[in-house]
Scaffold this active site. Structure first.
Site, mmCIF file in Angstrom:
data_model
loop_
_atom_site.group_PDB
_atom_site.id
_atom_site.type_symbol
_atom_site.label_atom_id
_atom_site.label_comp_id
_atom_site.label_asym_id
_atom_site.label_seq_id
_atom_site.Cartn_x
_atom_site.Cartn_y
_atom_site.Cartn_z
ATOM 1 N N CYS A 86 -39.607 -9.358 21.541
ATOM 2 C CA CYS A 86 -39.806 -10.414 20.548
ATOM 3 C C CYS A 86 -38.891 -10.200 19.346
ATOM 4 O O CYS A 86 -38.760 -9.080 18.844
ATOM 5 C CB CYS A 86 -41.259 -10.446 20.101
ATOM 6 S SG CYS A 86 -42.395 -11.046 21.359
ATOM 7 N N ALA B 120 -40.892 -12.864 25.145
ATOM 8 C CA ALA B 120 -42.089 -13.616 25.488
ATOM 9 C C ALA B 120 -41.998 -14.998 24.853
ATOM 10 O O ALA B 120 -41.976 -15.131 23.630
ATOM 11 C CB ALA B 120 -43.327 -12.884 24.985
ATOM 12 N N GLN C 190 -39.282 -14.791 30.114
ATOM 13 C CA GLN C 190 -40.674 -14.394 30.267
ATOM 14 C C GLN C 190 -41.568 -15.509 29.725
ATOM 15 O O GLN C 190 -41.502 -15.858 28.548
ATOM 16 C CB GLN C 190 -40.954 -13.091 29.511
ATOM 17 C CG GLN C 190 -42.358 -12.550 29.769
ATOM 18 C CD GLN C 190 -42.667 -11.321 28.931
ATOM 19 O OE1 GLN C 190 -42.712 -11.404 27.709
ATOM 20 N NE2 GLN C 190 -42.887 -10.194 29.582
ATOM 21 N N TYR D 8 -52.191 -9.991 26.183
ATOM 22 C CA TYR D 8 -52.085 -11.428 25.994
ATOM 23 C C TYR D 8 -52.973 -12.152 27.010
ATOM 24 O O TYR D 8 -53.716 -11.533 27.759
ATOM 25 C CB TYR D 8 -50.618 -11.840 26.024
ATOM 26 C CG TYR D 8 -49.840 -11.166 24.904
ATOM 27 C CD1 TYR D 8 -50.266 -11.294 23.578
ATOM 28 C CD2 TYR D 8 -48.744 -10.350 25.159
ATOM 29 C CE1 TYR D 8 -49.597 -10.650 22.548
ATOM 30 C CE2 TYR D 8 -48.072 -9.710 24.125
ATOM 31 C CZ TYR D 8 -48.507 -9.857 22.817
ATOM 32 O OH TYR D 8 -47.856 -9.216 21.795
ATOM 33 N N ARG E 80 -45.268 -9.247 34.904
ATOM 34 C CA ARG E 80 -45.409 -8.015 34.119
ATOM 35 C C ARG E 80 -46.888 -7.705 33.965
ATOM 36 O O ARG E 80 -47.671 -8.536 33.512
ATOM 37 C CB ARG E 80 -44.738 -8.142 32.751
ATOM 38 C CG ARG E 80 -45.029 -6.941 31.839
ATOM 39 C CD ARG E 80 -44.148 -6.867 30.611
ATOM 40 N NE ARG E 80 -43.027 -5.952 30.856
ATOM 41 C CZ ARG E 80 -42.273 -5.422 29.881
ATOM 42 N NH1 ARG E 80 -42.485 -5.736 28.613
ATOM 43 N NH2 ARG E 80 -41.279 -4.595 30.174
ATOM 44 N N LEU F 47 -39.619 4.364 27.172
ATOM 45 C CA LEU F 47 -38.826 5.468 26.648
ATOM 46 C C LEU F 47 -37.881 6.021 27.706
ATOM 47 O O LEU F 47 -37.810 7.231 27.940
ATOM 48 C CB LEU F 47 -39.732 6.563 26.069
ATOM 49 C CG LEU F 47 -40.616 6.130 24.887
ATOM 50 C CD1 LEU F 47 -41.401 7.306 24.343
ATOM 51 C CD2 LEU F 47 -39.787 5.495 23.781
ATOM 52 N N ARG G 211 -35.775 -0.493 23.597
ATOM 53 C CA ARG G 211 -35.227 0.043 22.351
ATOM 54 C C ARG G 211 -33.829 0.626 22.506
ATOM 55 O O ARG G 211 -33.015 0.547 21.582
ATOM 56 C CB ARG G 211 -36.194 1.075 21.757
ATOM 57 C CG ARG G 211 -37.307 0.431 20.955
ATOM 58 C CD ARG G 211 -38.374 1.419 20.557
ATOM 59 N NE ARG G 211 -39.286 1.671 21.662
ATOM 60 C CZ ARG G 211 -40.468 2.283 21.523
ATOM 61 N NH1 ARG G 211 -40.848 2.715 20.329
ATOM 62 N NH2 ARG G 211 -41.257 2.467 22.566
#
Length: 357
Positions: free
Chosen positions: A26, A58, A100, A182, A229, A300, A323
């Protein structure tokens, strides 16, 4: 040794150039659901950087499905028109443009992180009434309204309509968001679903909405590769488990889902997670083995060697990273150099930076 990470994979007839993909992230930078120039630059750079799939954030199937007022949407023609050049830019750089499809449910109408405020945005400041399987609030948020059957039918219709618009915009792959607390995840988990009708109680009933959405999306786009997902566990006692995930993934595969994107958490604020390098990979492996379905791992994963090892162990079939792509939009090119993979999609403008073997 040939790199698995940089070997192609075919999903429902669509060839993806490698198995290192950009997870949806997002950006909280849309205006009335319309993506902006930021989204264009943000997503296109990952395609230039060697990603196989670039998954847009999303994206809400309805106005009330947005996480925040600044989320992207795909419920009207203006949004379709804004997505088109972004999608084209990703495809022109050799990556698969993906979207998505999402509905935030009880976690909708929240402040974006840029405001440094937490909780539900009040109506007077642009917020709206949220919905959920049951009138059970996420900790610190306003109480949602429990959806009636007509409201559930509307959600299914919204996913179907959004699918048509996504295809019209040019997206080549779609993902249904049933993770991170969600709406579809809220129906799946007994911690948020307290219903006593055909959408609550047993696992079959709690999975009913997701399966209806899968059917609707598949009917609207029969040839488009489709992912789901999942949060494989709620990391909370009495919640959704990895065994539940594997069972429902098997049902979903039988209805035409091609691949499963395995994450975790997000349903409740009291979850207990101890993050670390690759901390969710074991969940992907469990679903892959128990359900016999292809999966991507996330969490990660920040180097080519780490990603390659996950695939070589058979823990997953592809890697989603988030990330690390933000830290280095050319993560794909860097990982290929790290592994000595011979790829032919270095941008010619950057070829002088290509590592010498």
């Amino acid at each position: 040794m040939t790199s698995i990470l940089f070997s192609p994979v075919t999903i429902r007839g669509l060839e993806v150039r490698n198995r290192l993909w950009v997870a949806p992230m997002c950006q909280y930078s849309a205006v009335e659901g319309v993506p902006q120039e930021w989204h264009h630059t943000h997503l296109a750079q990952f395609a230039s950087g060697g990603a196989g799939i670039v998954m847009a954030e999303a994206t809400a199937v309805s106005p009330e499905g947005r996480i925040s007022p600044e989320d992207t949407g795909i419920w009207n023609d203006e949004q379709v028109d804004a997505w088109r050049p972004i999608v084209a830019a990703v495809a022109a750089r050799g990556a698969v443009p993906a979207l998505q499809l999402a509905h935030a449910g009880r976690k909708a109408s929240t402040w974006s992180p840029f405001t440094h405020r937490r909780g539900t945005v009040p109506a007077a400041e642009g917020g709206w009434q949220t919905v959920a399987p049951s009138a059970v609030a996420f900790e610190g948020f306003d109480e949602p309204i429990a959806l009636n059957v007509a409201g559930i039918d509307e959600v299914v219709d919204d996913f179907a309509a959004a699918t048509g618009r996504a295809v019209e915009a040019g997206f080549e792959l779609l993902e249904i968001h049933a993770a991170h607390g969600y709406l579809l995840h809220q129906f799946l988990s007994p911690l948020s679903n307290r219903r006593d009708d055909e959408y609550g109680g047993s696992l079959e009933n709690r999975a009913r909405l997701l399966l209806r959405v899968i059917d609707a999306v598949r009917d609207a786009a029969p040839a488009v590769p489709l992912l789901v997902r999942f949060s494989a566990t709620d990391w909370a006692e009495g919640g959704w488990t990895v065994e539940d995930t594997a069972t429902v993934a098997g049902w979903a595969a039988g209805r035409g889902v091609d691949f499963f994107d395995i994450s975790s958490g997000g349903l409740v604020a009291h979850q207990r997670i101890v993050p670390g390098p690759g901390y969710q990979v074991h969940l992907a492996r469990h679903v892959r083995e128990a359900a016999g379905v292809p999966v991507s791992a996330v969490g990660l994963i920040d180097s080519g060697r780490q990603a390659e090892e996950i695939l070589r162990r058979g823990d997953a079939d592809a890697i989603m990273s988030a990330r690390e792509w933000l830290r280095d939009p050319h993560f794909g090119l860097r990982a290929a150099g790290e592994l000595g993979a011979d790829i032919d999609y270095w941008p010619k403008q950057y070829v002088r930076a290509r590592p010498h073997r």
